[in-house]
Design an enzyme around this catalytic site. Structure first.
Site, PDB file in Angstrom:
ATOM      1  CB  THR A  37      -1.089   0.117   1.164  1.00 62.30           C
ATOM      2  OG1 THR A  37      -1.734   1.216   0.852  1.00 62.30           O
ATOM      3  CG2 THR A  37      -0.284  -0.028   2.419  1.00 62.30           C
ATOM      4  CD  GLU A  38      -1.479   3.758  -3.028  1.00 61.42           C
ATOM      5  OE1 GLU A  38      -1.120   2.496  -2.894  1.00 61.42           O
ATOM      6  OE2 GLU A  38      -2.241   4.464  -3.843  1.00 61.42           O
ATOM      7  CG  ASN A  39      -0.680   4.162   3.026  1.00 63.03           C
ATOM      8  OD1 ASN A  39      -0.985   3.492   2.488  1.00 63.03           O
ATOM      9  ND2 ASN A  39      -1.377   4.073   4.356  1.00 63.03           N
ATOM     10  CB  SER A  50       6.053   4.077  -0.297  1.00 62.17           C
ATOM     11  OG  SER A  50       5.287   3.059  -0.358  1.00 62.17           O
TER      12      SER A  50
END
Lengths: 227, 216, 227, 216
Positions: B47-49, B89
């Site tokens: 998840t890009e966060n 990320s």
């Protein structure tokens, strides 16, 4: 002796000038420095440019700052959310300027600011509205867009713990933009839940070395709520 | 014919994800794929966060609002997970290290262009999030969406009429009616739901559709 | 199930092809993957391009690979050292090609390769021999040089611990180039002192997430000696 | 007159480093400054191979070869230190976060150009290490070197004859004879050792030297 711990949150934000570019950490509510944003609201600086992933949620924090008409421009990736009505209203009324930036470019452009990179080519956004009239170039057969750093005058971030040198550690996905913003701002101010002794943090596991942090203030955690 | 449900679509996508893949599931419909992944596989979700090794939603009352996904919903971490900051990320994504990214879309063109961030409506507030990075970052970009809009408009098109998210990046589309590859020769149907002919599917597709089914 | 642990070091390097670009971690002897370099020597691949900070020390490790005439070209920041006689001899005899890169550019160019950056402008080396005929540009009043990524076919690195997903942690300044090289190579092979259970590493403190690592082999630590 | 010893030069540099500074001390002569830093100050040393908070050399027999400085000598870590990888470490330097970098040099020009990596000799093997990053990275770049070479050649010059390391980056030079600021008007002597006149120092300097001493 180095002691970056500031006794009051008012003192921590006291010198933020009108017209400043402020980087505000957080992704939704995770990592959002609510106390510092509230202190900035109370402090009164205006004509601000805000760089943050979102453009405020509900009525508190960044949304409250917007509502008080302190913000001239916002640079973010995702202004529109289910609870971004404060921003939405200002935007539709033409009372706030918006620059939408792909989230990866937002992070990388601040990383570039912190790392002394003057500009960089990357494929994100090529051929889209957000590339605008930016310079493009084919590198290794792939289309790239030239992107410039985003420097901040001030970064407001939230961390879990700090020592008096400003070494910061974070908690889970609340880390998000904070370490990057800390490198990109002239003055980085962190709110933390706990101050620890110098030497108490594992030197192998400090995402933000203290060199990137100018002021730290301990706050009682506000309960984060769903975005 | 019976259109696939959203859960059936998710299950169909999940079949094609190899064991040991690194995958990012976009906000919306693709999120459902997480529940459909085979239990005997290790598929690592990004998840890009800032999390690699995302687990399922927590039990009610166990939410940790410091542990969320890109849709800002509470999630969990699995053993072996790692946290990192936003630039790291997105470097992971933009550097081509993820095997598969599954995204929703408004439109996909026969060149593999994707439009999924903006309807182009004059009063719309633009908001892109990580969509443009996701579209071009992974080794394979797959789309999961209804084959046509609620009012019957084509979503597989010759040229996207909505503002683009990325150009020439989609390799496969999973819809409620078919699985369609995007090739240099355009759309190729590799699966069609029972009871629907290639001709009928072609009528629901806004560009030429070739037949690529192994069994016809 | 994911299991990146390879039983033998010979198996770990078996498929390295002639002509490969090999990134080799380490700064002096700290973090130098001596066992993998020895295995590469035994494996026999030739016509290699090596990217590493130095060009070998003494007679072992990278120096031995050079001595065996396996290396066509070396890209590094500091070839000449008090004990770089193997390299020095080959270079003076015209038997090896050398590209000297400022150390920060070496790191940043590999970081760019791993991060999907097509090229970047930075001030380092402007107006010097090492900028060569590279493109330059004035950005924000400062002279910059355009630098391109360095991609590797293979990275050979050393870490302290790994789990079966290839998550790596390092020890002190032995970390140096390894996390960057891991992101820049198609295949990253790590030698580690210890394999731990999945979940044993602190998820907040993993400099190299396993996504960047393809193979891990446990080795008995060789004593590092002074450079 | 009595030329300053290397230790006296180190002590002189140390006087000008403010408490709470972040400093990188280059290989060679500048390394001596570490021993001369006032004990009642906290000055945080950076070494570009990935450590902020470097301590003194370990006791004999206590060397840890995973804990070295940029000169590959064993060092120690102080409480509050942090380790990071090479790209992060050079980002810290190149991003302008260090207050002061002290470097040795072959030559410094009156424009603040520095030459310290290459004599230009045809048989020399070029080797730059981190010198070019260090020269231009810190907020202030100081040079610590003998005023002239062993055979009496100028090291403070109008134009460097050796290949450059960086252009217009040096702000101050500490020699065994003087402290010289590099200004937009060229070299300005702000201190000269007892027994040496400005005229004598000028003769040892390869470019115009102005007098900037507070007390003359």
């Amino acid at each position: 002796m180095i002691n970056k711990i500031v006794e009051s949150i008012e003192a921590a934000v006291a010198d933020i000038a009108d017209g400043s570019i402020i980087l505000i950490g957080g992704f939704g509510t995770a990592g959002m420095p609510f106390n510092l944003v509230d202190a900035l609201l109370a402090q009164g600086a205006r004509d601000l440019t805000i760089v943050s992933n979102n453009a405020g949620n509900g009525e508190t924090g960044l949304a409250a700052l917007l509502k008080a008409k302190r913000v001239r421009k916002i640079i973010c990736s995702l202004p529109r959310q289910t609870d971004s009505h404060v921003f939405d209203g200002l935007y539709r009324a033409g009372e706030i300027e918006l620059e939408v930036v792909p989230q990866g470019n937002l992070a990388e452009r601040m990383r570039a600011a912190g790392a002394g990179i003057g500009a960089f080519f990357c494929p994100t956004g090529y051929g889209t509205l957000l590339a605008g009239d930016r310079e493009t170039r084919v590198i290794d057969g792939r289309n790239h867009v030239l992107e410039y750093p985003i420097h901040g005058d001030v970064a407001l971030i939230k961390a879990l713990k700090s020592d008096r040198w400003g070494n910061l550690v974070y908690r889970k996905t609340a880390r998000n933009f904070a370490p990057v913003m800390a490198t990109a701002a002239r003055v980085t101010i962190a709110e933390v839940s706990e101050i620890v002794e110098l030497g108490a943090l594992d030197p192998e596991a400090v995402p933000t070395p203290g060199i990137y942090v100018q002021r730290v203030v301990r706050v009682d955690a506000k309960m984060a709520v769903a975005a | 014919m019976q259109r696939m449900t959203r859960e059936q679509m998710a299950a169909r996508v999940a079949i094609d994800i190899p064991d040991a893949s690194y995958v990012n599931l976009g906000i919306g419909l693709p999120t459902l794929v997480a529940n459909a992944l085979p239990k005997d596989c290790e598929i690592i979700l990004h998840t890009e966060n800032g999390l690699l090794g995302m687990g399922p939603a927590p039990a009610k009352g166990k939410e940790d609002w410091d542990l969320i996904n890109a849709g800002k919903q509470p999630v969990t971490e699995v053993p072996g997970s790692t946290f990192f900051h936003h630039a790291d990320s997105f470097a992971m994504m933009r550097g081509g290290h993820l095997d598969i990214c599954v995204l929703g879309a408004f439109q996909v063109s026969e060149q593999g262009d994707i439009a999924n961030w903006h309807t182009g409506a004059p009063d719309a507030i633009p908001a892109v999030g990580g969509a443009m990075d996701l579209a071009i970052g992974a080794k394979k970009t797959w789309i999961m969406m209804e084959h046509v809009t609620k009012d019957g408009q084509h979503k597989l098109v010759k040229q996207c009429s909505y503002p683009l998210t990325g150009k020439s990046c989609v390799s496969r589309i999973y819809t409620d009616l078919a699985v369609v590859d995007v090739t240099k020769d355009g759309f190729v149907a590799i699966e069609i739901i029972p009871g629907l002919s290639l001709e009928e599917l072609s009528n629901l597709t806004g560009a030429a559709l070739r037949d690529g089914r192994a069994e016809k």
